[in-house]
Design a protein around this motif. Structure first.
Motif, PDB file in Angstrom:
ATOM      1  N   PHE A   1       0.821  -1.208   0.000  1.00 16.80           N
ATOM      2  CA  PHE A   1       0.000   0.000   0.000  1.00 16.80           C
ATOM      3  C   PHE A   1       0.857   1.263   0.000  1.00 16.80           C
ATOM      4  O   PHE A   1       0.665   2.162  -0.828  1.00 16.80           O
ATOM      5  CB  PHE A   1      -0.929  -0.007   1.206  1.00 16.80           C
ATOM      6  N   PHE A   2       1.824   1.337   0.921  1.00 15.88           N
ATOM      7  CA  PHE A   2       2.650   2.532   1.008  1.00 15.88           C
ATOM      8  C   PHE A   2       3.615   2.651  -0.173  1.00 15.88           C
ATOM      9  O   PHE A   2       3.971   3.765  -0.573  1.00 15.88           O
ATOM     10  CB  PHE A   2       3.413   2.561   2.336  1.00 15.88           C
TER      11      PHE A   2
ATOM     12  N   ILE B   1      -6.728   6.474   1.055  1.00 18.14           N
ATOM     13  CA  ILE B   1      -5.897   6.900   2.183  1.00 18.14           C
ATOM     14  C   ILE B   1      -6.754   7.053   3.439  1.00 18.14           C
ATOM     15  O   ILE B   1      -6.354   6.674   4.538  1.00 18.14           O
ATOM     16  CB  ILE B   1      -5.177   8.216   1.855  1.00 18.14           C
ATOM     17  N   LEU B   2      -7.953   7.595   3.262  1.00 19.81           N
ATOM     18  CA  LEU B   2      -8.852   7.814   4.393  1.00 19.81           C
ATOM     19  C   LEU B   2      -9.258   6.491   5.036  1.00 19.81           C
ATOM     20  O   LEU B   2      -9.323   6.382   6.268  1.00 19.81           O
ATOM     21  CB  LEU B   2     -10.090   8.581   3.934  1.00 19.81           C
ATOM     22  N   PHE B   3      -9.526   5.489   4.221  1.00 21.15           N
ATOM     23  CA  PHE B   3      -9.894   4.177   4.754  1.00 21.15           C
ATOM     24  C   PHE B   3      -8.747   3.592   5.587  1.00 21.15           C
ATOM     25  O   PHE B   3      -8.961   3.098   6.701  1.00 21.15           O
ATOM     26  CB  PHE B   3     -10.252   3.218   3.619  1.00 21.15           C
ATOM     27  N   ALA B   4      -7.526   3.679   5.031  1.00 21.08           N
ATOM     28  CA  ALA B   4      -6.357   3.155   5.756  1.00 21.08           C
ATOM     29  C   ALA B   4      -6.125   3.927   7.041  1.00 21.08           C
ATOM     30  O   ALA B   4      -5.821   3.356   8.092  1.00 21.08           O
ATOM     31  CB  ALA B   4      -5.116   3.221   4.860  1.00 21.08           C
ATOM     32  N   TRP B   5      -6.280   5.256   6.964  1.00 25.66           N
ATOM     33  CA  TRP B   5      -6.112   6.095   8.150  1.00 25.66           C
ATOM     34  C   TRP B   5      -7.188   5.780   9.189  1.00 25.66           C
ATOM     35  O   TRP B   5      -6.951   5.805  10.389  1.00 25.66           O
ATOM     36  CB  TRP B   5      -6.176   7.564   7.759  1.00 25.66           C
TER      37      TRP B   5
ATOM     38  N   PHE C   1     -18.675   7.882   5.499  1.00 23.60           N
ATOM     39  CA  PHE C   1     -18.935   6.455   5.279  1.00 23.60           C
ATOM     40  C   PHE C   1     -17.628   5.658   5.209  1.00 23.60           C
ATOM     41  O   PHE C   1     -17.475   4.622   5.873  1.00 23.60           O
ATOM     42  CB  PHE C   1     -19.731   6.270   3.986  1.00 23.60           C
ATOM     43  N   VAL C   2     -16.664   6.157   4.419  1.00 19.34           N
ATOM     44  CA  VAL C   2     -15.391   5.447   4.217  1.00 19.34           C
ATOM     45  C   VAL C   2     -14.544   5.454   5.494  1.00 19.34           C
ATOM     46  O   VAL C   2     -13.983   4.423   5.879  1.00 19.34           O
ATOM     47  CB  VAL C   2     -14.605   6.080   3.052  1.00 19.34           C
ATOM     48  N   ALA C   3     -14.464   6.601   6.146  1.00 17.19           N
ATOM     49  CA  ALA C   3     -13.684   6.684   7.382  1.00 17.19           C
ATOM     50  C   ALA C   3     -14.265   5.762   8.449  1.00 17.19           C
ATOM     51  O   ALA C   3     -13.527   5.087   9.180  1.00 17.19           O
ATOM     52  CB  ALA C   3     -13.652   8.123   7.897  1.00 17.19           C
TER      53      ALA C   3
ATOM     54  N   GLY D   1     -13.338   2.233   7.726  1.00 15.58           N
ATOM     55  CA  GLY D   1     -11.944   1.992   8.091  1.00 15.58           C
ATOM     56  C   GLY D   1     -11.794   1.749   9.584  1.00 15.58           C
ATOM     57  O   GLY D   1     -11.119   0.810  10.006  1.00 15.58           O
ATOM     58  N   GLY D   2     -12.446   2.611  10.394  1.00 16.37           N
ATOM     59  CA  GLY D   2     -12.395   2.432  11.838  1.00 16.37           C
ATOM     60  C   GLY D   2     -13.017   1.111  12.264  1.00 16.37           C
ATOM     61  O   GLY D   2     -12.506   0.421  13.152  1.00 16.37           O
ATOM     62  N   PHE D   3     -14.117   0.749  11.614  1.00 19.59           N
ATOM     63  CA  PHE D   3     -14.780  -0.527  11.886  1.00 19.59           C
ATOM     64  C   PHE D   3     -13.856  -1.701  11.564  1.00 19.59           C
ATOM     65  O   PHE D   3     -13.699  -2.620  12.379  1.00 19.59           O
ATOM     66  CB  PHE D   3     -16.062  -0.613  11.046  1.00 19.59           C
ATOM     67  N   ALA D   4     -13.226  -1.664  10.389  1.00 19.31           N
ATOM     68  CA  ALA D   4     -12.346  -2.758   9.969  1.00 19.31           C
ATOM     69  C   ALA D   4     -11.163  -2.909  10.917  1.00 19.31           C
ATOM     70  O   ALA D   4     -10.762  -4.027  11.262  1.00 19.31           O
ATOM     71  CB  ALA D   4     -11.854  -2.511   8.541  1.00 19.31           C
ATOM     72  N   GLY D   5     -10.586  -1.774  11.355  1.00 18.50           N
ATOM     73  CA  GLY D   5      -9.452  -1.833  12.262  1.00 18.50           C
ATOM     74  C   GLY D   5      -9.793  -2.519  13.570  1.00 18.50           C
ATOM     75  O   GLY D   5      -9.050  -3.395  14.041  1.00 18.50           O
TER      76      GLY D   5
END
Length: 231
Positions: free
Chosen positions: A23-24, A54-58, A86-88, A91-95
């Motif tokens: 990813f990076f 990037i927002l999802f990963a963050w 929605f995307v952010a 991402g927080g949910f997945a983490g």
């Protein structure tokens, strides 16, 4: 879901490391080849082109800085406010789901790796037992416990479906609470950022204090960890 995690569990560390590196590397490649001049312009271009990725990963790392970025880009029209939330939130949910399943299927690893965090795990269990599901809802706002609580809940017999449901609602609310105010006050924030860019020396004392605080925190954390291992 559970069968999947059991299957990939022995290789989870390698899989995660590979995904992060790829990813990076992808972002670095696109940053280097951005069709604009200057690092700042290249970075802004990257955010505009790949902002949601990037927002999802963050969001997975639960970094508020990424959500602030999304709020500003939503204000300037380079992102959709609703899609950003929605995307952010996803991402927080997945983490947190990853942390939960680490606890659910890697108990021996957790006990070994987090040996110095026994008191935090004990506190997380007490909070869950005393307050129930609300502790899942507010754990994102508990500094120092944001990783511990999902892992700790995974160690228990708490329902995976219930955790996922509460986690999802909590993540979207967390994203909205952070992004919407930045979007609303975007013009004022951009003015402040522009002022600091033109008069960077005013921000220097704050940077020194902030940097010193980080160094102090990590020194204290290291000393505490060493003490725990001695115990």
């Amino acid at each position: 879901m559970e069968k999947f995690f059991k299957k990939v569990q022995p290789h989870s560390g390698k899989i995660l490391a590979t995904v992060v590196i790829v990813f990076f590397s992808y972002l670095a490649y696109n940053l280097y080849h951005a069709p604009v001049s200057g690092f700042e312009n290249k970075f802004v271009y990257l955010l505009k082109q790949y902002g949601y990725i990037i927002l999802f990963a963050w969001g997975m790392l639960e970094g508020e800085a990424g959500l602030v970025m999304a709020g500003l880009l939503s204000h300037t029209g380079d992102m959709s406010l609703y899609i950003a939330i929605f995307v952010a939130g996803l991402g927080g949910f997945a983490g947190d789901q990853v942390y939960f399943y680490i606890g659910r299927f890697n108990k021996s690893y957790v006990h070994r790796k987090f040996k110095g965090q026994r008191r935090k795990f004990a506190l997380a269990h007490v909070l869950l037992k005393k307050h129930g599901w609300p502790i899942i809802f507010i754990q994102r706002y508990m500094y120092g416990m944001r990783t511990i609580i999902p892992i700790s809940i995974g160690l228990t017999r708490y329902s995976a479906k219930m955790f996922a449901f509460i986690n999802l609602i909590s993540a979207w609310l967390w994203a909205a609470i952070t992004i919407v105010p930045v979007w609303y006050f975007g013009e004022e924030i951009l003015k402040v950022l522009h002022f600091l860019k033109e008069h960077w020396y005013f921000a220097l004392p704050f940077a020194i204090v902030f940097g010193g605080s980080i160094i102090y925190y990590f020194n204290k954390a290291t000393q505490k960890k060493d003490k725990n291992y001695e115990d």
